[in-house]
Structure formats: structure tokens, C-alpha cells
Design an enzyme around this catalytic site. Structure first.
Site, PDB file in Angstrom:
ATOM      1  N   GLY A 224       0.833  -1.211   0.000  1.00 35.47           N
ATOM      2  CA  GLY A 224       0.000   0.000   0.000  1.00 35.47           C
ATOM      3  C   GLY A 224       0.856   1.246   0.000  1.00 35.47           C
ATOM      4  N   ASN A 225       0.242   2.385   0.302  1.00 31.98           N
ATOM      5  CA  ASN A 225       0.991   3.649   0.346  1.00 31.98           C
ATOM      6  C   ASN A 225       0.454   4.539   1.464  1.00 31.98           C
ATOM      7  OD1 ASN A 225      -1.166   5.426  -0.760  1.00 31.98           O
ATOM      8  ND2 ASN A 225      -0.948   4.047  -2.515  1.00 31.98           N
ATOM      9  N   ARG A 226       1.079   5.694   1.626  1.00 26.12           N
ATOM     10  CA  ARG A 226       0.809   6.542   2.796  1.00 26.12           C
ATOM     11  C   ARG A 226      -0.323   7.549   2.579  1.00 26.12           C
ATOM     12  NH1 ARG A 226       5.193   5.643   6.052  1.00 26.12           N
ATOM     13  NH2 ARG A 226       7.153   5.257   4.954  1.00 26.12           N
ATOM     14  N   SER A 227      -1.049   7.458   1.492  1.00 22.65           N
ATOM     15  CA  SER A 227      -2.099   8.460   1.252  1.00 22.65           C
ATOM     16  C   SER A 227      -3.139   8.432   2.379  1.00 22.65           C
ATOM     17  CB  SER A 227      -2.778   8.163  -0.083  1.00 22.65           C
ATOM     18  OG  SER A 227      -3.886   8.998  -0.244  1.00 22.65           O
ATOM     19  N   ALA A 292      -4.044   7.846  -4.597  1.00 24.43           N
ATOM     20  CA  ALA A 292      -2.656   7.402  -4.788  1.00 24.43           C
ATOM     21  C   ALA A 292      -2.733   5.937  -5.226  1.00 24.43           C
ATOM     22  CB  ALA A 292      -1.883   7.546  -3.492  1.00 24.43           C
TER      23      ALA A 292
END
Ligand code: CTP
Length: 430
Positions: A224-227, A292
Site C-alpha cells: 500500500g501507500n501513505r495516502s 494514490a
């Protein structure tokens, strides 16, 4: 347009002033207790708050509560502290007036220009931004008298928030609930930043992707990502307040309030996001890709938990497959006539810059590659933007020089992006 109008897309030039004088008007509805949280939120952000309740409001929350929270005396009538000319002074010195909750009755009195208690007198005097936050039963909200009164206030430049859907005082549910105090406070701060919010997008359909996508590796792991989703939700909030029908397609986000009236569709992976955006964009006037998106996904998803040192050591060497570019796909679908030519498509660019190019240069190249109409470019180096409540960057369009967006809350940035969208849609005759 009200007196606080800012030229479309320009960073507001209002000098920050602290503390600002905010008047919280409270009228007589069960949601009056939420006004206490609103006062606390505004104070915690460093502003000075003066509470002006109606007589009826004090049947729900006592004056002592508002006096303790605001640090100011509370009165309801123009005949208290007459020597201080309160009925004029409070409104004259206000930087913003917010009436929350606003009953059908107080909305009617404001629309009629009455000044029969301290609250309505204060609103009549105020030349600062005024935000009215209705809370009432659904029947009252939809009554033609209330519709007309709300339209009158909006025409005069007053921001009337859309009420939230949900449980009302009795057993009934429907639109009419007071939005959450944090949502109200954020909108007040947006107006205080010099942002004008016109109710001019009624009938427009706005589709916004927000948050981060996640790609499964196995039943317990994902990439995943930090959005946080905050910028997408802020765009949804402002579009809703402009009167648009808003749908948010949300991936992983932090805990955020859904804007009143907006529909939310939850997705997890890029392929789910793409399916929702592709089908819903056919019906949208404005499409905003603020999500994102994972550029790659694992080439295969294990059906059982991957174990260390087994599965050919698949955990130490991941094989990845490129995901489709959803934004580019939407632009291509418009070129092929699957999406209306009139649909405005907005993208985002998260850039850190590299040894050869600045974040702005990389964003300009990305704007060319993606082919969208507007691109909001952010410098995300050194932990800036992701997860933060603030944002900054540049808005790129085909016709205009890059516009610098000064550091501000994500709602303030959202309002500027939507102003640019509005401007180019008008230029295109939409
Ligand atoms: N985007 C998309 N589909 C993808 C990747 C990105 O629709 N598979 C969209 C994002 O929602 C955003 C824009 O494209 O509106 C730019 O996203 P960004 O992550 O900055 O750029 P990438 O295209 O992924 O390029 P790179 O990672 O090389 O910078």
C-alpha cells in the site's frame, strides 16, 4: 458573490490574523449540544469565540456551558449590556459568524432581515463571512418556505451547509442532521482564509477518487501507500458545498467524515478503482483522480499465507505486474467518445524532484503524458503533503501559466483547484 470573493484560482491574499473573532450563533434544536464541541474546536485552533444563543437554544444547553467554553458572557437579547451596544458591536467585530445549529425558524428570520434577538441582530450587522448550518426534520428542510429561504441566503453570499443524512430527534432518519463539529469548523476556517464558496454547481456530477489502493500479496499481507485521502475528501466537501452531486470512490484512508450528501463507494485494489471510475465517469461532468494508485501489483496472489523460506522464497523476491494507468485511460476514453467531451478530467502529481529536474518540471512532463485538463502538482519530498492536513504546490492547465498554490489547508487548496476547474469549464462554454 460576497465581499470576501477571491479571483478564481488565485491564492487568497487575506493576511492571517490571530486570534480571529468568531461568533457562534446557536438556535433551539436538539443539536445545540454539538455547538459546545464546535466552540471547543475553534478555540483549540487559536481563535476567540463568542457564543450568541437564542432563548430557545438555552432550553437545550445552559448559558454556563457556553460561557465556560468561550470565556465570554452569554446573552440572548439586545437589552443586556445596552451600554456596550452589543447588538451592533458583536457583529461589527466578527471575522466570521457561524450559526450552528440553524433551525428553520432562525433561517426564516435571517432571510427576512429581522433583528428580533441578539443573534439575528448580529447576523444583520455582520459584513464578514456568514456560515449557516441547518439542523431540522427532513419535512421542514424540504418545505418550499425553507427552500426559498435557503436560496435567498445563498444568493446573498451566505454559505449554507448541506445537512447530513441520518438519525433525527425521533425515530425518523433523512437529511436534516447537523454535520459534525469538525466539518463545520473546517468550513469556517476555509471561509476565514478568504475563500468564497458559491452555490453554483447544482446539477453537476463530480466523481472523485481518494486515498490509497492496496494490492494483496496473500490473505494477510498487502502493498500500500501513505495516502490519507484528506485531499480527495476536501475536494468532495467543497464540491458538495457548491451544490454538486458528489461520489467519492475511496481506497484506504485515515478516519474521515464523509461530506454531507456525498455518496461513498469503497474499493481496495487498483482494478476495483479502475472498474468504478471507468463506469461512473460516463455519467460525470468532472472527474478528479486524487487517489494514490499502486503502480504495480504482485504478479500472483497466494491463496494461503506465504511462509518465510518457502514458496520459492517468494517473500524475498516479489514479482510485480504493472497496473493500468486509470487517469490516462479516462482521457483516452474521452478521446474515443466513451466519455463526454465536456467532462473535465483532473489529475494529481506527487513529485520529489531528482538530480536533473525540479518537482515542478517533473509535474509539467507528467501533465503532458497524462493529457488531463488540470493537474495539481505537489512536492512530496521530506514527508510533505502525505498524511498532512496542509498542502501546497502548483495547478497546471493547458491554457495558463502554472499557478502557485500557497501552503494552506487541504480544503483551501481544494477550493482553488475547483475554482480553476470552474474557470476552464466556463471558457470552454460548458
Ligand atoms: N494514476 C492513475 N493510475 C495509475 C497511477 C496513477 O490513474 N496507475 C493517477 C493518479 O491518481 C494521479 C496521477 O495519475 O492523478 C499521477 O499519479 P502519480 O503517482 O504522481 O504518477 P504516476 O503516473 O504513478 O508516475 P510516477 O510514479 O512515475 O511518478
Amino acid at each position: 458573490m460576497s465581499e470576501t470573493a477571491n479571483p478564481a484560482g488565485q491564492t487568497p491574499s487575506v493576511a492571517p490574523k490571530h486570534p480571529r473573532n468568531i461568533v457562534v450563533g446557536v438556535s433551539g434544536g436538539i443539536a445545540a449540544y454539538k455547538a459546545a464541541h464546535l466552540v471547543r474546536n475553534l478555540k483549540e485552533h487559536g481563535d476567540d469565540v463568542r457564543v450568541v444563543p437564542t432563548e430557545a437554544a438555552l432550553n437545550f444547553v445552559g448559558a454556563a456551558t457556553f460561557e465556560a467554553l468561550s470565556g465570554h458572557p452569554v446573552s440572548t437579547t439586545v437589552f443586556d449590556a445596552v451600554d456596550e451596544v452589543q447588538h451592533v458591536n458583536i457583529g461589527q467585530h466578527a471575522d466570521a459568524v457561524v450559526v450552528a445549529p440553524a433551525t428553520a425558524d432562525v433561517i426564516a428570520r435571517i432571510a427576512a432581515g429581522r433583528a428580533d434577538d441578539l443573534l439575528t441582530a448580529t447576523v444583520l450587522v455582520a459584513t464578514c463571512p456568514v456560515i449557516v448550518v441547518p439542523a431540522m426534520h427532513t419535512e421542514m428542510w424540504f418545505n418550499p418556505a425553507t427552500r426559498d429561504n435557503v436560496a435567498t441566503l445563498r444568493r446573498r453570499g451566505i454559505t449554507v451547509m448541506e445537512p447530513a443524512h441520518g438519525r433525527l430527534t425521533g425515530k425518523d432518519t433523512g437529511p436534516g442532521r447537523l454535520p459534525e463539529p469538525e466539518q463545520i469548523a473546517e468550513l469556517v476556517r476555509t471561509r476565514l482564509a478568504g475563500i468564497d464558496i458559491n452555490y453554483d454547481w447544482q446539477g453537476l456530477k463530480v466523481l472523485i477518487s481518494a486515498g490509497g489502493t492496496q494490492e494483496d500479496l496473500d490473505p494477510v499481507r498487502f502493498i500500500g501507500n501513505r495516502s490519507s485521502g484528506r485531499q480527495g475528501f476536501a475536494l468532495a466537501e467543497i464540491a458538495s458545498q457548491r451544490g454538486a452531486d458528489v461520489t467519492i470512490v475511496a481506497g484506504n484512508t485515515v478516519d474521515l467524515q464523509t461530506p454531507s450528501g456525498a455518496e461513498i463507494v469503497n474499493i481496495v485494489s487498483t482494478s476495483e478503482l479502475k472498474a468504478e471510475m471507468d463506469s461512473r465517469a460516463r455519467d460525470a461532468d468532472i472527474v478528479i483522480m486524487s487517489a494514490a494508485v499502486s503502480d504495480y501489483r504482485p504478479a500472483s496472489v497466494a491463496s494461503s499465507k506465504m511462509k518465510k523460506g518457502t514458496n520459492d522464497d517468494a517473500l524475498s523476491t516479489l514479482h510485480m505486474t504493472e497496473n493500468p494507468d486509470i487517469l490516462k485511460g479516462l482521457v483516452a476514453a474521452r478521446e474515443q467518445g466513451e466519455i463526454s467531451q465536456e467532462t473535465t478530467i483532473v489529475g494529481f502529481a506527487a513529485e520529489t524532484g531528482d538530480e536533473k529536474s525540479s518537482p515542478l518540471e517533473l509535474a509539467q512532463a507528467k501533465f503532458q503524458r497524462k493529457g488531463c485538463d488540470v493537474l495539481m502538482a505537489n512536492d512530496v519530498s521530506e514527508g510533505k503533503v502525505f498524511g498532512n492536513v496542509n498542502n501546497e504546490g502548483w495547478i497546471l492547465t493547458k491554457e495558463l501559466e502554472p499557478r502557485t498554490v500557497a501552503h494552506g489547508t487541504k480544503q483551501v487548496v481544494a477550493a482553488q483547484i475547483l475554482d480553476v476547474v470552474n474557470e476552464i469549464r466556463h471558457e470552454a462554454g460548458a
